[in-house]
Motif scaffolding. Structure first.
Motif, PDB file in Angstrom:
ATOM      1  N   LEU A 669       0.826  -1.203   0.000  1.00 15.84           N
ATOM      2  CA  LEU A 669       0.000   0.000   0.000  1.00 15.84           C
ATOM      3  C   LEU A 669       0.863   1.259   0.000  1.00 15.84           C
ATOM      4  O   LEU A 669       0.591   2.233  -0.721  1.00 15.84           O
ATOM      5  CB  LEU A 669      -0.906  -0.037   1.230  1.00 15.84           C
ATOM      6  CG  LEU A 669      -2.121   0.892   1.220  1.00 15.84           C
ATOM      7  CD1 LEU A 669      -3.063   0.529   0.095  1.00 15.84           C
ATOM      8  CD2 LEU A 669      -2.855   0.792   2.562  1.00 15.84           C
ATOM      9  N   TYR A 672       2.366   1.726  -3.449  1.00 14.32           N
ATOM     10  CA  TYR A 672       1.375   2.282  -4.367  1.00 14.32           C
ATOM     11  C   TYR A 672       1.188   3.766  -4.112  1.00 14.32           C
ATOM     12  O   TYR A 672       1.102   4.586  -5.044  1.00 14.32           O
ATOM     13  CB  TYR A 672       0.048   1.556  -4.193  1.00 14.32           C
ATOM     14  CG  TYR A 672      -0.044   0.222  -4.908  1.00 14.32           C
ATOM     15  CD1 TYR A 672       0.658   0.006  -6.086  1.00 14.32           C
ATOM     16  CD2 TYR A 672      -0.837  -0.808  -4.408  1.00 14.32           C
ATOM     17  CE1 TYR A 672       0.579  -1.217  -6.747  1.00 14.32           C
ATOM     18  CE2 TYR A 672      -0.919  -2.025  -5.059  1.00 14.32           C
ATOM     19  CZ  TYR A 672      -0.207  -2.227  -6.233  1.00 14.32           C
ATOM     20  OH  TYR A 672      -0.296  -3.420  -6.888  1.00 14.32           O
ATOM     21  N   ALA A 673       1.098   4.147  -2.843  1.00 14.84           N
ATOM     22  CA  ALA A 673       0.852   5.549  -2.503  1.00 14.84           C
ATOM     23  C   ALA A 673       2.003   6.449  -2.943  1.00 14.84           C
ATOM     24  O   ALA A 673       1.787   7.575  -3.400  1.00 14.84           O
ATOM     25  CB  ALA A 673       0.610   5.688  -1.008  1.00 14.84           C
ATOM     26  N   PRO A 677       0.310   5.638  -7.798  1.00 16.43           N
ATOM     27  CA  PRO A 677      -0.999   6.028  -7.253  1.00 16.43           C
ATOM     28  C   PRO A 677      -2.162   5.479  -8.064  1.00 16.43           C
ATOM     29  O   PRO A 677      -3.259   5.303  -7.521  1.00 16.43           O
ATOM     30  CB  PRO A 677      -0.958   7.561  -7.273  1.00 16.43           C
ATOM     31  CG  PRO A 677       0.101   7.915  -8.272  1.00 16.43           C
ATOM     32  CD  PRO A 677       1.106   6.827  -8.230  1.00 16.43           C
ATOM     33  N   LEU A 680      -3.449   2.394  -6.525  1.00 15.53           N
ATOM     34  CA  LEU A 680      -3.843   2.415  -5.120  1.00 15.53           C
ATOM     35  C   LEU A 680      -5.334   2.164  -4.958  1.00 15.53           C
ATOM     36  O   LEU A 680      -5.759   1.287  -4.182  1.00 15.53           O
ATOM     37  CB  LEU A 680      -3.449   3.763  -4.503  1.00 15.53           C
ATOM     38  CG  LEU A 680      -3.885   3.979  -3.055  1.00 15.53           C
ATOM     39  CD1 LEU A 680      -3.238   2.959  -2.145  1.00 15.53           C
ATOM     40  CD2 LEU A 680      -3.542   5.400  -2.606  1.00 15.53           C
ATOM     41  N   TYR A 683      -6.371  -1.327  -5.840  1.00 15.17           N
ATOM     42  CA  TYR A 683      -6.006  -2.286  -4.786  1.00 15.17           C
ATOM     43  C   TYR A 683      -7.008  -2.240  -3.639  1.00 15.17           C
ATOM     44  O   TYR A 683      -7.462  -3.278  -3.141  1.00 15.17           O
ATOM     45  CB  TYR A 683      -4.601  -1.983  -4.280  1.00 15.17           C
ATOM     46  CG  TYR A 683      -4.263  -2.694  -2.995  1.00 15.17           C
ATOM     47  CD1 TYR A 683      -3.931  -4.037  -2.991  1.00 15.17           C
ATOM     48  CD2 TYR A 683      -4.314  -2.024  -1.771  1.00 15.17           C
ATOM     49  CE1 TYR A 683      -3.654  -4.713  -1.811  1.00 15.17           C
ATOM     50  CE2 TYR A 683      -4.036  -2.677  -0.589  1.00 15.17           C
ATOM     51  CZ  TYR A 683      -3.704  -4.014  -0.615  1.00 15.17           C
ATOM     52  OH  TYR A 683      -3.433  -4.676   0.556  1.00 15.17           O
ATOM     53  N   CYS A 705      -3.203   7.629   2.851  1.00 20.79           N
ATOM     54  CA  CYS A 705      -3.956   8.283   1.775  1.00 20.79           C
ATOM     55  C   CYS A 705      -4.175   9.769   2.076  1.00 20.79           C
ATOM     56  O   CYS A 705      -4.146  10.614   1.169  1.00 20.79           O
ATOM     57  CB  CYS A 705      -5.296   7.593   1.568  1.00 20.79           C
ATOM     58  SG  CYS A 705      -5.149   5.885   0.999  1.00 20.79           S
TER      59      CYS A 705
END
Length: 975
Positions: A669, A672-673, A677, A680, A683, A705
Motif C-alpha cells: 500500500l 502504491y501511494a 498512485p 492504489l 487495490y 492516503c
C-alpha cells in the motif's frame, strides 16, 4: 594300515621337522606374529599299508582307486581301494616258465594289460574274472602303452599306442566284449605306425603319452633310454576313433622332433602333472641318464610341446654305476625320485632337495617302483614284502617363499592368499625390490598393503624426494583404513590435501605442464568428493579451508565448499568478487531460504530483476516478511528499477501466493501511494469492503492516503471502517454522487441514513445552490420530506420551486391515512371472528362408547379419568402423563411437578372431615377456584395437543425406540 612302530617313527619325524626354537617366536618387523604350530604336519607323509603278501610282489599299479599287483609267478591280486576288505585274486594259469614282465592299467582302472617275459600279452577287464589272450600282440615284449584318455571307456580303450622293446610303436584297440563268432579276441587290431632308434639301432620305447591340445591338435610324446620324441598333428573332427596313424604319417617327411642326452643308464621314465581331473597335463619330468629334465607343457606352440625346460643333475650320492634312480613321480611343485633305499623330494622351482626319507632294505627289501594314481594323486611305493603310501598335504605351503626369493612376486602372492603374515612379507619384499629399482609408484602401492611401520615408509619416500610416490602410498593406505580409525584417516586426509596443493602450485607455475595440471586438479577434486571420507572432510573442513587459503587456491576452495554444502561461503566469495549472477545461480540451485534472506539485500542492490525472478520461482518456500529488509532498504535509496521490481514481487505475494500478512499488504500500500498512485484505488477496491476481508491496517491506510491527498481512497477506507459521516463529509469534497453511495450504506439505521442525506441536501442547497438537485435528493431517499429540507433554503426562494414536492408530500400523507383506516377495519373484523370461534369451541363435544380403550395401555377408558382429543385419540390421565413427560423440557417438567404437588395439597384440604366454619367456607371457595386453575395449568402442559398427532411426535422422530442406556438390558431379555 601302518604298524605301531611305523606310527611312532612317523610321529618322531613330524616333531623333529616342525620344532621351532624360541628365538623365532615374537613380533616381526611386519607386525604379524611369526609362530608355526609345533605339530605342523610335513608335506610328504608316509604310511605303511597293513598288508602281508603271501608271495613276493613283482609288479604293482594303482589307477582310479583300483590297485593291481602280480604276486609270485602267476598270481594276480586286484583291490578296489574303496572296498579294501574285498580283494580279488586271479590265477593266470600259465604252465610254462613265463613271468609277469609289466602291468599296464588304463586311466579308468578298467583295462589291465599284462606283459609276459615270453613276449606274450594277456588282458583282464575290471568286471570279469577271465584272463584273455591278446593274440595279435604275441611276439613283442611290451614296454609302454599310451592310453587314449579322451574316448577311452570301461568297455573299450579306443585307439591306443603300444611301445615295444625293439622301438616299434603299434596302434591297437582293446574291447571288453566277447566279440563275434569269428573273432573272440579282445584285441580289435594291432598295426605298426612308427619305429624309434638310438645311434642307428632300435631302442626300447620306455614311455608313451598321448595328449590333446587346442583345435583338435594332438601331441604324442615317446621316450627311449636317452631320447625324447615329439609328434604333433591334427585329426579331423570326429575322426579320433580312426587312430593316430595319420599323425605319424604327417611327420614322415620330417625328422621327428626329439631331444637327446649323451648318458644312458639303460632305461628312462617320464611323468606328468595334471592339476584337474580330465584336463591336460601342465608340466613333466623325465628321468634319464644326465639327470631329471623338467619343464612346462605349452599346447599353443606349433612345433614343440615343451617349454621352460631345465635339467636337474643328479647329486653326488647318486651313482649311475651303483645307485641308480628307479622311478620318478611329479607333483605340483616337486618331483619324487625313488632310489634303492630312500626317496628324495626335489622342488621344481629351485632344484633343492626339500625332503629325504630312508627305508630299511634289510627289513622290507629294496625299493622296486613308485607309482602315482593320476586320479586321486596318492603316491605308492612297494618292495617285495611291503607297500607304502604317501599323502601329499599343503604342498604349496612354502612355495610363496621360493617365488619371493626368485622375485616372482605375483606368483608368491598367489600362493599365500590365506596366510596374511606371509603375504605381508611378500609385499614388503616386493616394495623394497621396486624401491631399489627406482620404481617408486609401484613400491608405494605395495608398501601401502603391508603392516610395516608407517613412519619409516613415509620417511623413505621423503628422503628420496618422491612426493608422487608418497602421495600414492598415502592414498592406498587411506583406502585400507577402517572407518573406526578416525585419527589416522584425519592425518592422511590432511597430509594428502597439502601434497596435492603443493603439486598443483608447482604445475600451475609451469606453462608447459598445463595438461598435467588439469589432470592433477581433477584427481584432487575426485579426492575431495570421495564419499568414503566425506565425514572426515566435514568434521575437519575448517582445516581444509585454511590449507586452501594458505595456498591461495580460490577455485578449489569454492569447489570444496560446494561439496561440503557450505553454500554461504561460496556465495560470499562470488559477492566479494562482484559476480552476483553466479552467487544467485548457487542460491537458486540449492534453494536454501536462510541464504536467500541473508544475501538478498546485496543482490537486490545490483541485480534486482534476477533476484525477484528467483524469489518468484521459490514461491511459498520463502517467507516474504523476511525479505522486507532487502525490499525496504533498496526501494528507498535505489533506482526506479529496484522499486518496480519490489512492487512486482509484492504483487506476486498478494495476488499469486495469497499472502495475508498485514506487513506485506501495508508495505504494498505504501509503495502504491508513493510510486504508483493509479493502482492504489484499484487495490483498495479489490481488497474487500468488509473489515474481516481486509488484510492491511485501515488506520495506516487512511493516514497514508490522507498524507498524499488521495481523498477518494480515504472515502473508501472510511466506508470500510463504517465511519459513514466522515465518508460523506469527505466525499462531498470530491463528488456528490460518491457521497450519495456512502449515505445509503447504513441500511439498518434509518436515522443515520436520514442524517447523512440531510448533510448531502444541505451541501447541495448551501454550497451548490442548486434547488433542482436538492429536489433530486428527495426522490433518491424516501426518508426525506420536503419539510426536512425547507430550513436549508434561503428566504427569497419562492414556493413555485416546491409546489410539486409539497403536493406529492400531501398525497403521501393522505394515502397513509387511508391505509391506517383499512388496517383498523381488518383488525376489528378479525377480533369478531375469533370471539365467534371461541364460543363455538366451548360448545363442542364428543361421544365415548363404553367399550373404548386407552390408546396407550389398551384398558377400558371409562374406569379412570381420561382425555379425548379432536383427532380421535383417547388416553387415561396417568397414561398421557407418562407419555408426555419424557418429551418435556426440564423447565416444564419442574413446573408440572410443582403443579401436581399443589393439586395434591388442595385435594387433601377438600377431603377434611371437619365441618367448615364460616371463615373456612370462604377459604374453601378460594381453594376450589385455585384447584380448578391448577388443573387447567396441568392440562395446558400435558393436554395441549395429542401426543401421537401433535408436535411432540414430530420432534421425537430422530429418537430411537429403545433408550440407548437400556438397550443391553432389553436385548438380553430377548435372548
Amino acid at each position: 594300515m601302518a604298524s605301531i612302530l611305523d606310527q611312532y617313527e612317523d610321529s618322531q619325524n613330524i616333531r623333529q621337522h616342525s620344532r621351532v626354537s624360541a628365538a623365532n617366536i615374537g613380533i616381526t618387523h611386519s607386525g604379524f606374529v611369526n609362530v608355526r604350530l609345533e605339530e605342523e604336519k610335513p608335506i610328504f607323509n608316509k604310511q605303511r599299508i597293513d598288508f602281508s603278501p603271501p608271495e613276493k610282489i613283482n609288479n604293482l599299479l594303482v589307477c582310479n582307486n583300483q590297485l593291481c599287483m602280480s604276486l609270485g609267478k602267476d598270481t594276480l591280486l586286484r583291490i578296489d581301494l574303496g572296498k579294501p576288505d574285498q580283494p580279488n585274486q586271479i590265477e593266470l594259469g600259465r604252465k610254462d616258465d613265463s613271468k609277469v614282465y609289466k602291468l599296464f592299467l588304463d586311466p579308468t582302472g578298467s583295462h589291465l594289460v599284462i606283459s609276459l617275459t615270453t613276449n606274450e600279452c594277456v588282458y583282464l577287464n575290471r568286471n570279469t574274472q577271465k584272463v584273455r589272450s591278446l593274440s595279435r600282440w604275441r611276439g613283442h615284449l611290451i614296454e609302454s602303452i599310451g592310453w587314449n584318455k579322451l574316448i577311452g571307456s570301461e568297455t573299450n580303450t579306443g585307439p591306443i599306442l603300444v611301445g615295444t622293446s625293439h622301438g616299434i610303436i603299434f596302434e591297437a584297440e582293446i574291447s571288453a566284449s566277447e566279440g563275434s563268432l569269428f573273432n573272440t579276441n579282445p584285441d580289435q587290431y594291432f598295426r605298426q605306425v612308427h619305429s624309434l632308434e638310438e645311434d642307428g639301432k632300435p631302442a626300447p620305447v620306455c614311455c608313451l603319452e598321448v595328449e590333446r591340445g587346442l583345435e583338435s591338435k594332438y601331441f604324442i610324446v615317446a621316450t627311449t633310454r636317452k631320447r625324447l620324441f615329439q609328434f604333433v598333428g591334427k585329426l579331423a573332427e570326429g575322426s579320433e576313433q580312426q587312430g593316430f596313424s595319420s599323425i605319424f604319417a604327417q611327420n614322415q617327411d620330417l625328422l621327428p622332433s626329439f631331444q637327446e642326452f649323451p648318458v644312458n643308464m639303460g632305461y628312462s621314465e617320464i611323468t606328468f602333472y595334471t592339476s584337474k581331473l580330465r584336463s591336460s597335463p601342465k608340466s613333466f619330468a623325465w628321468m634319464m641318464g644326465n639327470g631329471v629334465l623338467y619343464g612346462q607343457l605349452d599346447y599353443v606352440r606349433p612345433d614343440s610341446l615343451l617349454s621352460d625346460v631345465q635339467v636337474w643333475e643328479y647329486t653326488s650320492d647318486i651313482d649311475l654305476n651303483s645307485v641308480k634312480p628307479i622311478s620318478i613321480v611329479l607333483t605340483q611343485f616337486h618331483f619324487l625320485l625313488l632310489l634303492p633305499d630312500r626317496v628324495k623330494s626335489i622342488c621344481t622351482l629351485n632344484g633343492q632337495v626339500v625332503h629325504e626319507e630312508k627305508f630299511f632294505p634289510e627289513k622290507f627289501g629294496s625299493l622296486k617302483k613308485m607309482i602315482k594314481d593320476p586320479i586321486t594323486g596318492l603316491v605308492w611305493i612297494y618292495t617285495e614284502k611291503a607297500v607304502f603310501r604317501y599323502h601329499i598335504q599343503r604342498e604349496a605351503r612354502d612355495v610363496w617363499q621360493m617365488y619371493m626369493n626368485m622375485n616372482k612376486f605375483d606368483l608368491a602372492k598367489e600362493y599365500c592368499k590365506d596366510r596374511p603374515e606371509c603375504l605381508d612379507m611378500v609385499l614388503a619384499k616386493e616394495a623394497e625390490h621396486c624401491f631399489q629399482n627406482k620404481r617408486y609408484l609401484e613400491s608405494a602401492k605395495c608398501y601401502a598393503l603391508t603392516q610395516n611401520y608407517f613412519e619409516e615408509i613415509a620417511l623413505k619416500f621423503i628422503e628420496a624426494k618422491q612426493e608422487e610416490a608418497l602421495k600414492e602410498f598415502l592414498i592406498k593406505k587411506l583406502t585400507n583404513f577402517k572407518p573406526t580409525e578416525k585419527t589416522q584417516i584425519t592425518l592422511l586426509v590432511t597430509w594428502l590435501t597439502e601434497l596435492y596443493l603443493n603439486r598443483l602450485g608447482q604445475l600451475e607455475a609451469d606453462d608447459g605442464k598445463q595438461h598435467l595440471f588439469l589432470e592433477t586438479r581433477e584427481e584432487f577434486r575426485t579426492f575431495l568428493k570421495s564419499s568414503k571420507h566425506k565425514d572426515c572432510f566435514y568434521n575437519n573442513r575448517n582445516t581444509i579451508y585454511d590449507l586452501l587459503a594458505s595456498h591461495g587456491d580460490v577455485d578449489n576452495m569454492v569447489y570444496f565448499s560446494v561439496i561440503m554444502q557450505d553454500y554461504e561461503r561460496v556465495i560470499s566469495h562470488y559477492c566479494q568478487h562482484d559476480d552476483y549472477s553466479a552467487a544467485l545461480d548457487v542460491l537458486s540451485k540449492h534453494c536454501d531460504d536462510k541464504l536467500f534472506y541473508k544475501f538478498s539485500p546485496i543482490l537486490m542492490q545490483h541485480i534486482p530483476k534476477k533476484v525477484v525472478d528467483a524469489w518468484i520461482q521459490m514461491g511459498n518456500r520463502l517467507d516474504p516478511k523476511n525479505l522486507i529488509p532487502a525490499l525496504v532498504n533498496y526501494s528507498q535509496m535505489g533506482s526506479m528499477q529496484q522499486i518496480n521490481e519490489t512492487i512486482r514481487y509484492m504483487e506476486f505475494c498478494v495476488y499469486e501466493l495469497d499472502v495475508k500478512d498485514e506487513a506485506i499488504h501495508n508495505y504494498l500500500l505504501s509503495l502504491y501511494a508513493k510510486h504508483k498512485p493509479d493502482a492504489l484505488l484499484w487495490y483498495l477496491e479489490q481488497a474487500g469492503t468488509h473489515v474481516s476481508d481486509i488484510h492491511y491496517d485501515l488506520k495506516y491506510a487512511l493516514r497514508l492516503c490522507a498524507e498524499h491527498g488521495y481523498l477518494q481512497a480515504c472515502v473508501l477506507v472510511y466506508k470500510i471502517m463504517e465511519l459513514y459521516e466522515e465518508a460523506v463529509d469527505l466525499a462531498l469534497q470530491v463528488d456528490v454522487d460518491l457521497a450519495k453511495t456512502c449515505a445509503d450504506l447504513p441500511e439498518d439505521d434509518e436515522e443515520l441514513r436520514k442524517k447523512l442525506w440531510l448533510k448531502i441536501a444541505r451541501h447541495v442547497v448551501q454550497e451548490e445552490k442548486d434547488v433542482k438537485k436538492a429536489m433530486n435528493c428527495l426522490s433518491s431517499c424516501n426518508l426525506l420530506k420536503i419539510e426536512d429540507i425547507l430550513p436549508f433554503f434561503p428566504d427569497f426562494v419562492t414556493i413555485d420551486h416546491f409546489k410539486e414536492a409539497i403536493c406529492n408530500s400531501l398525497e403521501e400523507y393522505n394515502q397513509h391515512i387511508e391505509e391506517l383506516k383499512q388496517e383498523m377495519e381488518e383488525a376489528t373484523e378479525s377480533a369478531k371472528r375469533i370471539r365467534e370461534d371461541i364460543q363455538e369451541m366451548r360448545n363442542k363435544y364428543g361421544v365415548v362408547e363404553s367399550q373404548e380403550k386407552c390408546a396407550t395401555c389398551e384398558f377400558p377408558l371409562l374406569n379412570r379419568p381420561f382425555y379425548l382429543f379432536l383427532c380421535g385419540h383417547m388416553f387415561h390421565y396417568d397414561c398421557l402423563l407418562q407419555e408426555v413427560i419424557p418429551h418435556l423440557s426440564a423447565f416444564k417438567q419442574n413446573k408440572l411437578e410443582e403443579l401436581q404437588k399443589k393439586l395434591a395439597a388442595t385435594t387433601q384440604t377438600t377431603k377434611s372431615r371437619h365441618k367448615p366454619k364460616e371463615e373456612d367456607t370462604v377459604s374453601l371457595g378460594k381453594g376450589q377456584g385455585s384447584r380448578e386453575q391448577i388443573k387447567s395449568d396441568i392440562d395446558d402442559i400435558i393436554a395441549c395437543e395429542c401426543v401421537y398427532c401433535g408436535e411432540l411426535m414430530i420432534k421425537s422422530i430422530d429418537k430411537p425406540f429403545i433408550d440407548p442406556h437400556k438397550f443391553d438390558q432389553e436385548m438380553s431379555s430377548w435372548l
